[in-house]
Design an enzyme around this catalytic site. Sequence first.
Site, mmCIF file in Angstrom:
data_model
loop_
_atom_site.group_PDB
_atom_site.id
_atom_site.type_symbol
_atom_site.label_atom_id
_atom_site.label_comp_id
_atom_site.label_asym_id
_atom_site.label_seq_id
_atom_site.Cartn_x
_atom_site.Cartn_y
_atom_site.Cartn_z
ATOM 1 N N HIS A 73 -51.585 -15.477 28.306
ATOM 2 C CA HIS A 73 -50.395 -16.199 27.998
ATOM 3 C C HIS A 73 -49.793 -15.947 26.696
ATOM 4 O O HIS A 73 -50.460 -15.343 25.966
ATOM 5 C CB HIS A 73 -50.671 -17.955 27.082
ATOM 6 C CG HIS A 73 -49.645 -18.978 27.299
ATOM 7 N ND1 HIS A 73 -49.185 -18.821 26.170
ATOM 8 C CD2 HIS A 73 -49.617 -19.437 28.132
ATOM 9 C CE1 HIS A 73 -48.126 -19.758 26.843
ATOM 10 N NE2 HIS A 73 -48.672 -20.575 27.448
ATOM 11 N N ARG A 109 -53.318 -26.732 23.706
ATOM 12 C CA ARG A 109 -52.654 -26.746 22.709
ATOM 13 C C ARG A 109 -53.771 -26.841 21.715
ATOM 14 O O ARG A 109 -53.679 -27.186 20.259
ATOM 15 C CB ARG A 109 -51.323 -27.788 22.554
ATOM 16 C CG ARG A 109 -50.305 -27.184 22.917
ATOM 17 C CD ARG A 109 -49.286 -28.960 23.053
ATOM 18 N NE ARG A 109 -47.913 -27.997 23.408
ATOM 19 C CZ ARG A 109 -47.237 -27.441 23.105
ATOM 20 N NH1 ARG A 109 -46.504 -27.422 21.832
ATOM 21 N NH2 ARG A 109 -45.550 -27.376 23.782
ATOM 22 N N ASP A 153 -47.177 -34.098 34.585
ATOM 23 C CA ASP A 153 -47.707 -34.426 33.385
ATOM 24 C C ASP A 153 -46.379 -33.998 32.375
ATOM 25 O O ASP A 153 -47.135 -33.292 30.871
ATOM 26 C CB ASP A 153 -48.463 -35.194 32.744
ATOM 27 C CG ASP A 153 -49.368 -33.673 32.903
ATOM 28 O OD1 ASP A 153 -48.581 -32.453 32.968
ATOM 29 O OD2 ASP A 153 -50.691 -33.543 33.401
#
Length: 380
Positions: free
Chosen positions: A242, A211, A96
């Site tokens: 991250h 997000r 995806d």
Amino acid sequence: MPIIMPIYGTRPEAIKMAPIVKALEEDEGLDCVVTVTGQHREMLDQVNDLFGIVPAHDLNIIQPRQTLNGVLTRTIQGLDALFDTVMPDAVVVQGDTTTSTAGALAAFNRGIPVVHVEAGLRSFNLFSPFPEEANRKITSQVASLHLAPTTTSRDNLLREAVPAAAISVTGNTVIDALLEVVEKEVPFSDPVLEELAANDRRLVLVTTHRRENQGDAMRGVGRALARLAGAYPDVDFVLPAHRNPVVREAILPAVEGAANVIVTEPLAYGEFTRLIALSDVVLTDSGGVQEEAPGLGKPVLVMRDNTERPEAVVAGTVKLIGTDEERVVSEVSTLLDDPQAYAAMANAVNPYGDGHAAERTVAAIRQLLGLGDRLPDFSS
């Protein structure tokens, strides 16, 4: 000889495509032409190196602070130019990502059959996870062959009127990759992690990057992690941070100075797999970790309100807890304090695969091309 072109660009795609690439390369009746976009550069290359994959073509689209639209357009343009010189008989895209959707659209517009690996996942919320839910639904519209990892994913596709004959249930190739890599016991590049591996303290692995969690929710996760570290000084909390500065600015200030919170740089896949194996609890908002950790018997608390991977929730090895600070503290504490609650999750069945998904994938591709028959569907 039919040309099969796997197209991928991110680390998660590379991990799940690696077993398929190896299986395609071992098939003497197929020509495997690996093409990468470089949507993730360093992390992508690490996975290819780990599995010994040398791409035939590299679009190298990465740019500083790249946007989703930038990734989409550069990938389509790069592939369209490539198709002028190499016209595959089928392309294989995974999951995806923006790369996978761009690859599917570029191939479809050229009349090239699209094989969608990990097809049929649905959260039923177009904006969560974003942009993944939209990406996978778009790819489903143009795919010729849908390789569903589970029967739940197959049923999602059937409800969307995808013909049953176009769906094969393969299991998830992430389990193929996981079982191969965990045997390697890849050494940690960070000596602090090697020290943790040598002691007998309990370990909680934390990953966060989504997000939709950025901002207040992620700051709350940072505060929860700091509270847990204070309440459990005998437990180590490992946070591979991250590289997105938005993520780091949200979560790192809260845990600064906590001696038992170990912040590392992002780990290469082999090291990360070993860290999962060493962990007692996994706290994450990742999609792929929801599949990997259950494969190693690790309870997973997912900091999301929904998931496109409900199978492990039903099985009991994964629990959705959202991002509320109090809830995160409470759920992690329960697993650290209650042996029965821990055992109930750690001993649940992993519904995602048996290590033979790549074999089923190649057999389904051969059937698509009229070269053979599929293998029986995977059933957990």
